[in-house]
Design a protein around this motif. Structure first.
Motif, PDB file in Angstrom:
ATOM      1  N   GLY A 149       0.849  -1.187   0.000  1.00  0.00           N
ATOM      2  CA  GLY A 149       0.000   0.000   0.000  1.00  0.00           C
ATOM      3  C   GLY A 149       0.885   1.238   0.000  1.00  0.00           C
ATOM      4  O   GLY A 149       2.086   1.173  -0.176  1.00  0.00           O
ATOM      5  N   GLY A 150       0.275   2.368   0.169  1.00  0.00           N
ATOM      6  CA  GLY A 150       1.046   3.590   0.302  1.00  0.00           C
ATOM      7  C   GLY A 150       0.842   4.571  -0.837  1.00  0.00           C
ATOM      8  O   GLY A 150       0.326   4.225  -1.899  1.00  0.00           O
ATOM      9  N   VAL A 151       1.242   5.800  -0.557  1.00  0.00           N
ATOM     10  CA  VAL A 151       1.103   6.899  -1.516  1.00  0.00           C
ATOM     11  C   VAL A 151       2.389   7.709  -1.513  1.00  0.00           C
ATOM     12  O   VAL A 151       2.926   8.039  -0.452  1.00  0.00           O
ATOM     13  CB  VAL A 151      -0.071   7.833  -1.134  1.00  0.00           C
ATOM     14  CG1 VAL A 151      -0.186   8.989  -2.121  1.00  0.00           C
ATOM     15  CG2 VAL A 151      -1.379   7.067  -1.061  1.00  0.00           C
ATOM     16  N   LEU A 152       2.883   8.035  -2.711  1.00  0.00           N
ATOM     17  CA  LEU A 152       3.991   8.965  -2.888  1.00  0.00           C
ATOM     18  C   LEU A 152       3.424  10.166  -3.631  1.00  0.00           C
ATOM     19  O   LEU A 152       2.890  10.023  -4.737  1.00  0.00           O
ATOM     20  CB  LEU A 152       5.131   8.338  -3.693  1.00  0.00           C
ATOM     21  CG  LEU A 152       6.267   9.281  -4.101  1.00  0.00           C
ATOM     22  CD1 LEU A 152       6.981   9.835  -2.868  1.00  0.00           C
ATOM     23  CD2 LEU A 152       7.243   8.577  -5.025  1.00  0.00           C
ATOM     24  N   ARG A 153       3.511  11.348  -2.999  1.00  0.00           N
ATOM     25  CA  ARG A 153       3.026  12.578  -3.623  1.00  0.00           C
ATOM     26  C   ARG A 153       4.233  13.409  -4.039  1.00  0.00           C
ATOM     27  O   ARG A 153       5.096  13.712  -3.219  1.00  0.00           O
ATOM     28  CB  ARG A 153       2.164  13.360  -2.643  1.00  0.00           C
ATOM     29  CG  ARG A 153       0.879  12.653  -2.302  1.00  0.00           C
ATOM     30  CD  ARG A 153       0.014  13.453  -1.339  1.00  0.00           C
ATOM     31  NE  ARG A 153      -1.218  12.739  -1.057  1.00  0.00           N
ATOM     32  CZ  ARG A 153      -1.371  11.907  -0.021  1.00  0.00           C
ATOM     33  NH1 ARG A 153      -0.389  11.704   0.835  1.00  0.00           N
ATOM     34  NH2 ARG A 153      -2.522  11.297   0.167  1.00  0.00           N
TER      35      ARG A 153
END
Length: 182
Positions: free
Chosen positions: A60-64
């Motif tokens: 999972g996870g988000v890189l912005r």
């Protein structure tokens, strides 16, 4: 934080976040689950004095990522603020596996105001380390249009300080299916 010793020496950390430099902005990096696996044989033979990182898994996870009007990426600004890295400090220096599953990357371009995102991001890199070649695969689906992408990347030799500028000799293949570029 959870740990286990058998069958693999591992630590799982939940809820890891790296905040943005801009107040009020969402976190730059969010990792719901980060697992670090270490070589059990090295740890046992050294009576716990040597921990050699073998695998990193992010689920999972988000890189912005924000691109400023001058073309700079805030991710690189943050990386430059990290303490200096000396590869000699890493025992063995080779990461057997880096995997990311079900991730998301969001890119915002301040100059144009355009936001792009991909989801279902998967990253798979094996046997990487300073001074060694790197081979990796990234796959993802675009938000919006029903389209997918795949990036095959080869870097002839990762720099010893892991800095990627100037770019080391590399080659890449990018495939996008279902995406129309006007």
């Amino acid at each position: 934080v959870e740990g286990r010793v058998f069958p693999t020496l591992a630590v799982t950390v939940s809820g890891v976040e790296l905040s943005s430099d801009t107040p009020g902005e969402p976190a730059m990096l969010v990792m719901p689950e980060l697992e670090l696996r270490f070589r059990l044989d090295k740890a046992l033979l050294s009576l716990g004095n040597t921990l050699e990182l073998e695998e990193v898994s992010i689920r999972g996870g988000v890189l912005r990522v924000r691109r400023d009007v001058h073309g700079g990426l805030d991710v690189f600004d943050v990386l430059q603020k990290l303490p200096p890295f000396d590869p000699k400090d890493i025992e063995g220096g080779v990461l057997s596996l880096l995997s990311v599953t079900n991730g998301r990357v969001e890119l915002f371009d301040e100059d144009s105001g355009v936001a792009l995102a991909v989801h279902k991001v998967k990253v798979f890199v094996t046997d990487a380390g300073p001074g060694r070649p790197l081979d990796g695969v990234v796959t993802a689906d675009w938000d919006g249009p029903q389209a997918s992408m795949k990036l095959d990347l080869h870097i002839d030799r990762l720099p010893m300080d892991l800095g990627l500028w100037p770019l080391p000799a590399s080659r890449a293949r990018f495939d996008a299916t279902g995406l129309e570029i006007a």
